[in-house]
Design a protein around this motif. Structure first.
Motif, PDB file in Angstrom:
ATOM      1  N   GLU A   1     -17.872  -5.224   6.881  1.00  0.00           N
ATOM      2  CA  GLU A   1     -18.156  -6.439   7.827  1.00  0.00           C
ATOM      3  C   GLU A   1     -16.862  -6.915   8.438  1.00  0.00           C
ATOM      4  O   GLU A   1     -15.905  -6.905   7.927  1.00  0.00           O
ATOM      5  N   LEU A   2     -17.139  -6.861   9.771  1.00  0.00           N
ATOM      6  CA  LEU A   2     -16.001  -7.525  10.583  1.00  0.00           C
ATOM      7  C   LEU A   2     -16.050  -8.787  10.634  1.00  0.00           C
ATOM      8  O   LEU A   2     -17.081  -9.538  10.875  1.00  0.00           O
ATOM      9  N   HIS A   3     -14.870  -9.247  10.375  1.00  0.00           N
ATOM     10  CA  HIS A   3     -14.687 -10.920  10.563  1.00  0.00           C
ATOM     11  C   HIS A   3     -14.345 -11.264  11.881  1.00  0.00           C
ATOM     12  O   HIS A   3     -13.074 -11.405  12.365  1.00  0.00           O
ATOM     13  N   LEU A   4     -15.489 -11.373  12.716  1.00  0.00           N
ATOM     14  CA  LEU A   4     -15.085 -11.862  13.981  1.00  0.00           C
ATOM     15  C   LEU A   4     -15.277 -13.290  14.364  1.00  0.00           C
ATOM     16  O   LEU A   4     -16.029 -14.138  13.706  1.00  0.00           O
TER      17      LEU A   4
ATOM     18  N   ALA B   1     -30.094  -9.531  14.705  1.00  0.00           N
ATOM     19  CA  ALA B   1     -30.755 -10.816  14.204  1.00  0.00           C
ATOM     20  C   ALA B   1     -29.784 -11.408  12.925  1.00  0.00           C
ATOM     21  O   ALA B   1     -29.968 -12.584  12.991  1.00  0.00           O
ATOM     22  N   ALA B   2     -29.122 -10.472  12.284  1.00  0.00           N
ATOM     23  CA  ALA B   2     -28.293 -11.463  11.392  1.00  0.00           C
ATOM     24  C   ALA B   2     -26.896 -11.924  11.811  1.00  0.00           C
ATOM     25  O   ALA B   2     -26.368 -12.717  11.147  1.00  0.00           O
ATOM     26  N   GLY B   3     -26.495 -11.585  13.060  1.00  0.00           N
ATOM     27  CA  GLY B   3     -25.286 -11.973  13.567  1.00  0.00           C
ATOM     28  C   GLY B   3     -24.084 -11.367  12.946  1.00  0.00           C
ATOM     29  O   GLY B   3     -22.993 -11.910  12.699  1.00  0.00           O
TER      30      GLY B   3
ATOM     31  N   ILE C   1     -16.705 -15.918  19.740  1.00  0.00           N
ATOM     32  CA  ILE C   1     -16.353 -15.425  21.162  1.00  0.00           C
ATOM     33  C   ILE C   1     -16.230 -13.782  20.980  1.00  0.00           C
ATOM     34  O   ILE C   1     -16.734 -13.004  21.844  1.00  0.00           O
ATOM     35  N   GLU C   2     -15.486 -13.449  19.962  1.00  0.00           N
ATOM     36  CA  GLU C   2     -15.303 -11.922  19.714  1.00  0.00           C
ATOM     37  C   GLU C   2     -16.601 -11.270  19.615  1.00  0.00           C
ATOM     38  O   GLU C   2     -16.984 -10.289  19.938  1.00  0.00           O
ATOM     39  N   TYR C   3     -17.657 -11.818  18.802  1.00  0.00           N
ATOM     40  CA  TYR C   3     -18.849 -11.411  18.298  1.00  0.00           C
ATOM     41  C   TYR C   3     -19.994 -11.343  19.814  1.00  0.00           C
ATOM     42  O   TYR C   3     -20.516 -10.367  20.040  1.00  0.00           O
ATOM     43  N   LYS C   4     -19.901 -12.408  20.468  1.00  0.00           N
ATOM     44  CA  LYS C   4     -20.539 -12.365  21.808  1.00  0.00           C
ATOM     45  C   LYS C   4     -20.051 -11.345  22.712  1.00  0.00           C
ATOM     46  O   LYS C   4     -20.830 -10.634  23.314  1.00  0.00           O
TER      47      LYS C   4
ATOM     48  N   GLN D   1     -18.494 -15.057  33.122  1.00  0.00           N
ATOM     49  CA  GLN D   1     -19.937 -15.938  33.371  1.00  0.00           C
ATOM     50  C   GLN D   1     -20.809 -15.921  32.332  1.00  0.00           C
ATOM     51  O   GLN D   1     -21.373 -16.975  31.827  1.00  0.00           O
ATOM     52  N   LYS D   2     -20.945 -14.732  31.668  1.00  0.00           N
ATOM     53  CA  LYS D   2     -21.911 -14.546  30.661  1.00  0.00           C
ATOM     54  C   LYS D   2     -21.478 -15.312  29.061  1.00  0.00           C
ATOM     55  O   LYS D   2     -22.191 -15.874  28.625  1.00  0.00           O
ATOM     56  N   ILE D   3     -20.345 -15.258  29.112  1.00  0.00           N
ATOM     57  CA  ILE D   3     -19.540 -15.706  27.639  1.00  0.00           C
ATOM     58  C   ILE D   3     -19.265 -17.129  27.809  1.00  0.00           C
ATOM     59  O   ILE D   3     -19.719 -17.982  27.020  1.00  0.00           O
ATOM     60  N   TRP D   4     -18.851 -17.851  29.130  1.00  0.00           N
ATOM     61  CA  TRP D   4     -18.252 -19.181  29.137  1.00  0.00           C
ATOM     62  C   TRP D   4     -19.039 -19.713  30.246  1.00  0.00           C
ATOM     63  O   TRP D   4     -18.829 -21.018  30.387  1.00  0.00           O
TER      64      TRP D   4
END
Length: 234
Positions: free
Chosen positions: A156-159, A146-148, A162-165, A185-188
């Motif tokens: 906290e990871l600084h992503l 929810a917070a992403g 795209i890395e987070y997805k 396909q899911k990402i792009w």
């Protein structure tokens, strides 16, 4: 219908894009420079941004970075439009937070298809996150959907987006092997399904960020020639 901001300094291209999108039912506002775009976005955040890289007053890549740093625009889909065609240009644009990459010249049909795919993919990911538990925990890794945000040992990871997805997709399918085609396909979207080289670049940077004090817990396992899997860590 969705509100789309077009940021493009070429009058002819801007008019073509605006005409095509308006005819398809989208609400459009267009801007010839970054200054006007940022002035407007402070008042109203759009549903999607169609962004040229080469602008007279600011580089499009820098604009993406600024949008991804602000909470109110962090999740706005961005499709970059550019004449640059090299693999590294494409990877750089996606890595800093763009959702897709459209190379000039392009047809109106391709533009509309990319918009539909980007919106559909975002809606699907939001729906999937909505039915998932609000928090995913695996060893020292914690993801708050929810917070992403994602954390490793409480930090906290600084992503990049795209890395987070990628991390979310793997975590939501933990223990399962996801094929290269499924992930891309899911990402792009389907237009990227054979771009395994770009996927490898992002997976490498994601793995690097999962290191702690120079040591890497094997959260992501490579299945050569097939895809990737998130391992369950004690």
């Amino acid at each position: 219908m969705a509100l789309i901001y077009i940021v493009e300094d070429d009058v002819n291209i801007r008019e073509i894009e605006s005409f095509a999108l308006k005819n398809s039912g989208y609400t459009i506002e267009d801007f010839a420079c970054a200054k006007d775009f940022f002035t407007r976005i402070r008042d109203k955040v759009p549903d999607l941004v169609l962004l040229d890289i080469m602008l007279p007053d600011e580089d499009g890549l820098e604009i993406v970075k600024k949008l991804r740093k602000k909470a109110e625009t962090r999740m706005v889909p961005i499709i970059m439009v550019t004449a640059k065609t090299s693999e590294m240009d494409k990877v750089k644009g996606l890595d800093i937070g763009a959702d897709d990459y459209l190379t000039k010249p392009f047809s109106v049909e391709e533009l509309l298809a990319r918009l539909r795919v980007t919106q559909r993919r975002l809606s699907q990911m939001q729906a999937e996150n909505g039915v998932q538990s609000a928090v995913f925990e695996n060893g020292a890794l914690r993801i708050e959907y929810a917070a992403g945000c994602a954390y490793l040992d409480g930090e906290e990871l600084h992503l990049t987006p795209i890395e987070y997805k990628l991390l979310c997709l793997l975590s939501q399918n933990a223990g399962k092997v996801l094929t290269h085609t499924f992930i891309t396909q899911k990402i792009w979207g389907s237009s990227w399904e054979n771009d395994i080289a770009s996927l490898r670049v992002f997976m490498a940077t994601l793995r690097k960020k999962l290191e702690k004090n120079g040591e890497q817990t094997q959260y992501i396992q490579t299945h050569i020639g097939v895809g990737y899997r998130m391992l369950k860590v004690e």
